[in-house]
Write a protein that holds these residues in place. Structure first.
Motif, short mmCIF file in Angstrom:
data_model
loop_
_atom_site.label_atom_id
_atom_site.label_comp_id
_atom_site.label_asym_id
_atom_site.label_seq_id
_atom_site.Cartn_x
_atom_site.Cartn_y
_atom_site.Cartn_z
N GLY A 278 -17.82 -68.90 104.84
CA GLY A 278 -18.30 -70.18 105.33
C GLY A 278 -18.16 -70.41 106.82
N LEU A 279 -17.96 -69.36 107.62
CA LEU A 279 -17.86 -69.53 109.07
C LEU A 279 -19.25 -69.72 109.66
CD1 LEU A 279 -15.01 -68.28 108.41
CD2 LEU A 279 -15.07 -67.36 110.74
N PRO B 239 -15.83 -59.96 95.90
CA PRO B 239 -14.54 -59.68 96.54
C PRO B 239 -14.71 -59.56 98.05
CG PRO B 239 -15.42 -57.68 95.56
CD PRO B 239 -16.37 -58.79 95.18
N LEU B 240 -13.98 -60.39 98.78
CA LEU B 240 -14.08 -60.43 100.24
C LEU B 240 -12.75 -60.09 100.87
CD1 LEU B 240 -16.03 -63.79 100.76
CD2 LEU B 240 -16.98 -61.51 100.38
N ALA B 241 -12.81 -59.44 102.03
CA ALA B 241 -11.61 -59.24 102.83
C ALA B 241 -11.15 -60.60 103.35
CB ALA B 241 -11.91 -58.31 104.00
N PRO B 242 -9.83 -60.82 103.49
CA PRO B 242 -9.35 -62.07 104.10
C PRO B 242 -9.98 -62.27 105.46
CG PRO B 242 -7.53 -60.81 103.16
CD PRO B 242 -8.73 -59.92 103.10
N VAL B 243 -10.07 -63.53 105.89
CA VAL B 243 -10.81 -63.86 107.11
C VAL B 243 -10.28 -63.09 108.32
CG1 VAL B 243 -11.27 -65.70 108.77
CG2 VAL B 243 -11.61 -66.10 106.33
N ARG C 94 -15.47 -64.83 120.96
CA ARG C 94 -14.63 -66.01 121.12
C ARG C 94 -14.95 -67.06 120.06
NH1 ARG C 94 -12.76 -68.81 126.75
NH2 ARG C 94 -11.65 -70.56 125.87
N ARG C 95 -16.22 -67.25 119.76
CA ARG C 95 -16.61 -68.24 118.75
C ARG C 95 -16.04 -67.89 117.38
NH1 ARG C 95 -23.00 -69.17 120.33
NH2 ARG C 95 -22.64 -70.69 122.03
N LEU C 96 -16.17 -66.62 117.02
CA LEU C 96 -15.65 -66.19 115.72
C LEU C 96 -14.15 -66.41 115.62
CD1 LEU C 96 -17.41 -62.81 114.79
CD2 LEU C 96 -17.52 -64.97 113.54
N MET C 97 -13.44 -65.96 116.65
CA MET C 97 -11.99 -66.04 116.60
C MET C 97 -11.50 -67.48 116.64
SD MET C 97 -11.29 -62.73 119.05
CE MET C 97 -9.58 -63.13 119.36
N THR C 98 -12.14 -68.29 117.47
CA THR C 98 -11.73 -69.69 117.58
C THR C 98 -12.01 -70.45 116.30
OG1 THR C 98 -12.15 -69.66 119.97
CG2 THR C 98 -12.04 -71.81 118.91
N GLU C 99 -13.18 -70.24 115.71
CA GLU C 99 -13.49 -70.93 114.46
C GLU C 99 -12.55 -70.50 113.34
OE1 GLU C 99 -17.07 -71.76 111.23
OE2 GLU C 99 -17.43 -70.38 112.88
N ALA C 100 -12.20 -69.23 113.31
CA ALA C 100 -11.32 -68.74 112.25
C ALA C 100 -9.98 -69.46 112.29
CB ALA C 100 -11.12 -67.24 112.39
N VAL C 101 -9.45 -69.71 113.50
CA VAL C 101 -8.16 -70.38 113.63
C VAL C 101 -8.31 -71.89 113.55
CG1 VAL C 101 -6.21 -70.78 115.19
CG2 VAL C 101 -7.17 -68.48 114.93
N GLY D 234 -10.62 -73.67 112.29
CA GLY D 234 -11.08 -74.11 110.98
C GLY D 234 -10.06 -73.93 109.88
N GLY D 235 -8.88 -73.40 110.21
CA GLY D 235 -7.84 -73.24 109.21
C GLY D 235 -8.05 -72.06 108.27
N HIS D 236 -8.94 -71.13 108.63
CA HIS D 236 -9.20 -69.98 107.77
C HIS D 236 -8.08 -68.94 107.86
CE1 HIS D 236 -13.30 -71.34 106.95
NE2 HIS D 236 -13.41 -71.62 108.24
N CYS D 237 -7.40 -68.87 109.00
CA CYS D 237 -6.29 -67.93 109.16
C CYS D 237 -5.43 -68.38 110.32
CB CYS D 237 -6.79 -66.49 109.38
SG CYS D 237 -7.71 -66.26 110.92
#
Length: 343
Positions: free
Chosen positions: A97-98, A144-148, A166-173, A175-178
């Protein structure tokens, strides 16, 4: 029989829709369809396709995203083998859902994370990513998905666009995904921290992690009924040297809280610095930080270090540690008077 011969409902009738459309050669044989017939039906102009070795798509039109996902998983599971297999990289991030991940239909290939002992090769829609340590997969809508954090690291390994990284990494953190610490650890394992655009993104990432940690600290104090401290302040002796910054301070009880953002990067994980960072400079900064904390403790200040991960998972336990320090202040020697300054 020829390629115009239809399959009867009896042959595939007990399979779900996607499993009816995407099957392995073995499944076809078990249901009475010989390999020669399957290959004939996949000839140019025929009604079937063979997008991956040993995997058949039982229609001639463009595949759906669900069919492609199912096909690459079938490709990896054709023969029983130890270890989990899972979708990783951009496809996994889209399914997690990112919003910053590319949509599934736009991906030419789907990354498939497998144990390093597997002899699978990249083919068709499947790009094989090998790992010595395969994480526990997360089930999302039956896939089955790998963790974010792992999926981001696998995606970043192939990205050269600094903005996209940067967008991927920032959204992952954000957004509370990891957690930031977990993601940096995965980036270290992927050996991508020697790339300048990734290092720049990590700087922003750790700032995001600290911001989340501060929010959790505020929530812990509020929700667990602790007295309000001074937030985010510098401490120094009257007319004396600077003693350091703390995230929360209760002057009446001489108790300070520091967010330990370093923990999780190196606890039991063999972390020894970031490629691309000056590790000696980082060690110097950390040594100075420890020296200042010890100076506070010699002045009678109780310094409580809290990990953002534990503030998330066990806030009441962390609150109990702080509460104990606040309640036992009278049992300690009086602390020196300190000047508290907003940062």
């Amino acid at each position: 029989m020829n390629h115009d011969t239809p399959l009867t409902p009896r042959l595939l009738g007990d399979l779900s829709d996607v499993r009816r459309r995407v099957v392995t050669a073995r499944t076809l044989r078990e249901r009475g369809v010989p390999t020669s017939l399957a290959q004939e039906r996949c000839r140019r102009g025929g009604p079937w396709q063979r997008p991956l070795p040993g995997v058949y798509l039982l229609h001639a039109g463009p595949p759906t995203s669900e069919e492609r996902l199912h096909a690459v998983l079938l490709y990896a599971r054709r023969e029983p083998a130890p270890g989990a297999v899972m979708i990783t990289g951009p496809a996994a991030l889209a399914l997690h859902g990112l919003a910053s991940a590319p949509p599934l239909p736009s991906l030419e290939r789907i990354d498939l994370l497998v144990p390093h002992t597997r002899r699978l090769r990249s083919a068709g829609w499947a790009r094989i990513v090998r790992a010595h340590a395969v994480p526990e997969p997360q089930d999302v809508a039956g896939v089955p998905l790998a963790p974010v954090a792992r999926a981001v690291a696998d995606a970043v390994e192939r990205l050269t666009d600094a903005v996209a990284v940067r967008r991927l990494m920032t959204e992952a953190v954000r957004g509370g995904h990891c957690e930031a610490q977990v993601l940096v650890r995965e980036l270290t394992r992927a050996r991508v921290l020697s790339r300048p655009h990734v290092v720049d993104a990590v700087d922003a990432l750790l700032a995001e992690g600290r911001a989340l940690g501060e929010e959790r600290l505020y929530a812990m104090v509020r929700d667990c009924g602790l007295p309000d401290p001074y937030w985010n302040v510098d401490l120094r002796l009257p007319a004396g040297p600077y003693l350091g910054h703390v995230d929360a301070y209760w002057p009446g009880q001489a108790v300070a809280v520091e967010l330990d953002v370093r923990r999780g990067l190196d606890d039991g994980e063999g972390f020894d610095g970031f490629d691309g960072f000056d590790v000696r400079e980082a060690d110097t900064v950390w040594t100075e930080h420890v020296r200042r904390r010890e100076a506070l403790e010699r002045l009678g200040v109780t310094v409580v270090r809290l990990c953002p991960l534990r503030l998330r998972d066990a806030p009441r336990e962390q609150a109990a540690v702080v509460r104990t320090a606040l309640m036992t202040w009278e049992e300690r020697d009086p602390a020196a008077h300190l000047v508290v300054l907003p940062r």
